[in-house]
Design an enzyme around this catalytic site. Structure first.
Site, short mmCIF file in Angstrom:
data_model
loop_
_atom_site.label_atom_id
_atom_site.label_comp_id
_atom_site.label_asym_id
_atom_site.label_seq_id
_atom_site.Cartn_x
_atom_site.Cartn_y
_atom_site.Cartn_z
N GLY A 1 0.82 -1.22 0.00
CA GLY A 1 0.00 0.00 0.00
C GLY A 1 0.85 1.26 0.00
N LEU B 1 2.53 12.28 10.93
CA LEU B 1 2.49 13.26 12.03
C LEU B 1 3.91 13.56 12.51
CD1 LEU B 1 -0.41 11.81 14.25
CD2 LEU B 1 -0.52 13.78 12.70
N GLY C 1 -12.00 -2.65 7.59
CA GLY C 1 -10.62 -2.68 7.08
C GLY C 1 -9.64 -1.96 8.00
N LYS D 1 6.52 1.04 18.15
CA LYS D 1 6.57 2.51 18.07
C LYS D 1 7.11 3.08 19.38
CE LYS D 1 2.76 2.46 14.82
NZ LYS D 1 1.41 2.77 14.48
N1 LIG Z 1 0.08 1.41 5.97
C1 LIG Z 1 0.29 2.34 6.87
O1 LIG Z 1 -0.59 3.13 7.23
C2 LIG Z 1 1.65 2.46 7.49
C3 LIG Z 1 1.94 3.58 8.31
C4 LIG Z 1 3.24 3.71 8.83
C5 LIG Z 1 4.19 2.74 8.58
N2 LIG Z 1 3.85 1.64 7.82
C6 LIG Z 1 4.88 0.62 7.59
O2 LIG Z 1 5.27 0.71 6.22
C7 LIG Z 1 5.60 -0.58 5.70
C8 LIG Z 1 4.72 -0.88 4.49
O3 LIG Z 1 3.36 -0.84 4.86
P1 LIG Z 1 2.23 -1.33 3.84
O4 LIG Z 1 0.94 -0.97 4.44
O5 LIG Z 1 2.58 -0.85 2.48
O6 LIG Z 1 2.45 -2.92 3.91
P2 LIG Z 1 1.99 -4.03 2.85
O7 LIG Z 1 0.90 -3.51 2.00
O8 LIG Z 1 1.81 -5.27 3.62
O9 LIG Z 1 3.28 -4.19 1.90
C9 LIG Z 1 4.47 -4.76 2.35
C10 LIG Z 1 5.41 -4.82 1.16
O10 LIG Z 1 6.69 -5.28 1.62
C11 LIG Z 1 7.19 -6.17 0.64
N3 LIG Z 1 8.25 -7.01 1.18
C12 LIG Z 1 8.16 -8.00 2.09
N4 LIG Z 1 9.40 -8.54 2.28
C13 LIG Z 1 10.25 -7.84 1.48
C14 LIG Z 1 11.64 -7.89 1.23
N5 LIG Z 1 12.44 -8.80 1.84
N6 LIG Z 1 12.19 -7.02 0.36
C15 LIG Z 1 11.42 -6.11 -0.27
N7 LIG Z 1 10.10 -6.01 -0.08
C16 LIG Z 1 9.52 -6.87 0.78
C17 LIG Z 1 5.96 -6.96 0.22
O11 LIG Z 1 6.24 -7.64 -0.99
P3 LIG Z 1 5.20 -8.71 -1.61
O12 LIG Z 1 4.07 -7.89 -2.16
O13 LIG Z 1 6.00 -9.40 -2.63
O14 LIG Z 1 4.79 -9.59 -0.46
C18 LIG Z 1 4.98 -5.79 0.05
O15 LIG Z 1 5.19 -5.19 -1.20
C19 LIG Z 1 5.35 -1.58 6.86
O16 LIG Z 1 6.57 -1.83 7.50
C20 LIG Z 1 4.40 -0.81 7.78
O17 LIG Z 1 4.52 -1.21 9.12
C21 LIG Z 1 2.64 1.49 7.26
#
Ligand SMILES: NC(=O)c1ccc[n+]([C@@H]2O[C@H](COP(=O)([O-])OP(=O)(O)OC[C@H]3O[C@@H](n4cnc5c(N)ncnc54)[C@H](OP(=O)(O)O)[C@@H]3O)[C@@H](O)[C@H]2O)c1
Length: 382
Positions: free
Chosen positions: A19, A181, A232, A250
């Site tokens: 995402g 934030l 969701g 965090k």
């Molecule tokens: N969503 C939020 O609101 C939010 C806010 C703050 C921080 N974050 C942090 O930001 C990060 C991403 O969040 P998200 O919501 O985008 O998560 P997500 O939708 O679950 O996406 C995770 C991504 O990481 C990839 N991935 C997993 N292992 C990997 C590796 N070894 N090398 C490269 N890519 C790899 C996955 O690849 P595949 O698609 O191939 O599995 C997927 O593309 C997370 O750590 C989350 O905690 C998220």
């Protein structure tokens, strides 16, 4: 503001195309020209990496802005395209090997570009911590939304931070706590100005903020969890939110920033389900939730009898870190907080009688991507 010369080429190696990663790729691709015109920062993608594959965006097989936009549209489409299906994408040898390829290329290009490793992946600390530390040791930069590399063993954390050096602004991770934030930057500003931070309290989970608001409205625990799942707000397995580990990470990041040498296991965590339910499959877990309704209704009414409400709070103070349900005054800032917003309260020498409060949405792919871009640009301008 317009570009007054002194252009900088900044090349991005992005790990993670979920995402946040896809939102960031779209944001950068759409705005690269405007960023260049206004700030003189020439942002270019060099590599995109997901869990299994890599796409090196080689200058020789140059992907034009048009191609990049096409790629961004595909990755964000419905259904989104997988990276491996994109022209030029290959199975990756390892995450470190991807970095090594890009560092070699940077050296041979000799164009004075800066490399920024962007970790918007969900990968574990043992995968991403070595990648980030290696990039920093080579004089490059890193921006993280992924909390895990900052939550590994304290020795690794210290190595990672030391690799960034002091005062060089080569490591930024604003979005790891409270998304876009200003939480990390507030701590850094307070510390720079020689204020003393006594305590940071925060609601760092929109999901748990929603849950406690609904409990306060008299909704049974099982129904509130089901609603949060249906909307969701939770991960596919709600235990990933209810367990409190994400909030604990965090809190640990903040605690380490304040100079405490804590490990994740030192954070006291109150999960919102009993350990017996940990082994069930997801439908079994959801079905078992009504057995917790009475307990949580009782806790809500005990709090109400004292003029209080329950909030899932992280408390970070000197040498101590706790996350769990707390009773707070109904008319306190935390007590008045409704919906999924995060609130972070800093109590310091200077902000004492009236603490410093940051509040707003603390999650969401678009908002987090905007915070990551802001980190990249603030580095690029130094
Ligand atoms: N969503 C939020 O609101 C939010 C806010 C703050 C921080 N974050 C942090 O930001 C990060 C991403 O969040 P998200 O919501 O985008 O998560 P997500 O939708 O679950 O996406 C995770 C991504 O990481 C990839 N991935 C997993 N292992 C990997 C590796 N070894 N090398 C490269 N890519 C790899 C996955 O690849 P595949 O698609 O191939 O599995 C997927 O593309 C997370 O750590 C989350 O905690 C998220």
């Amino acid at each position: 503001m317009s570009n007054s010369g002194g252009n900088r080429v900044v090349e991005l190696v992005q790990y993670g195309l979920g995402g946040v990663g896809r939102a960031l790729f779209g944001l950068v691709t759409e705005n690269a020209q405007a960023i260049y015109n206004q700030l003189g920062v020439d942002l270019r993608y060099r590599a995109l990496v997901d869990s299994g594959s890599v796409l090196h965006l080689d200058e020789n097989s140059a992907l034009s802005p048009q191609h990049l936009r096409h790629l961004a549209a595909g990755l964000q489409g419905t259904p989104p395209e997988r990276l491996i299906n994109q022209q030029g994408a290959v199975k990756k040898p390892s995450d470190l090997a991807v970095l090594a390829t890009e560092l070699d290329r940077l050296r041979s290009d000799d164009r004075g570009a800066r490399l920024v490793v962007v970790d918007v992946s969900g990968a574990s600390e043992n995968i991403m911590s070595p990648v980030i530390t290696a990039a920093l040791r080579q004089g490059q930069r890193a921006v993280l939304a992924n909390k895990r590399p900052l939550c590994g063993p304290i020795q690794e954390y210290r190595q990672l931070v030391a690799a960034a050096g002091t005062g060089a602004n080569r490591l930024r991770y604003e979005t790891t706590v409270g998304a876009a934030l200003p939480v990390i930057s507030t701590v850094n500003s307070l510390l720079d100005a020689r204020d003393r931070i006594h305590r940071v309290n925060g609601t760092f989970s929109g999901t748990l903020a929603y849950l406690t608001s609904r409990l306060e409205e008299g909704v049974p625990y099982s129904q509130a969890v089901q609603e949060a799942k249906d909307k969701g707000f939770t991960e596919p397995d709600p235990r990933d939110d209810l367990g409190g580990v994400d909030v604990a990470r965090k809190a640990l990041i903040l605690s380490r920033l304040l100079g405490n040498d804590l490990e994740l296991k030192d954070v006291e965590i109150e999960p919102l389900y009993p350990v017996e339910l940990a082994e069930l499959d997801i439908p079994g877990f959801m079905k078992s939730l009504p057995q917790l309704d009475e307990e949580y209704a009782q806790r809500v009414s005990d709090a109400a009898a004292e003029g209080k409400v329950l909030r899932y709070l992280a408390t970070v103070s000197e040498g101590k870190c706790r996350v769990g349900l707390e009773k707070v005054d109904k008319d306190s800032p935390f007590g008045r907080l409704q919906g999924t917003n995060n609130m972070i309260v800093f109590t310091t020498n200077r902000y004492n009688q009236s603490p410093l409060i940051v509040q707003g949405p603390g999650a969401g792919a678009e908002i987090t991507a905007s915070g990551v871009l802001s980190d990249i640009l603030s580095m690029a301008r130094k």
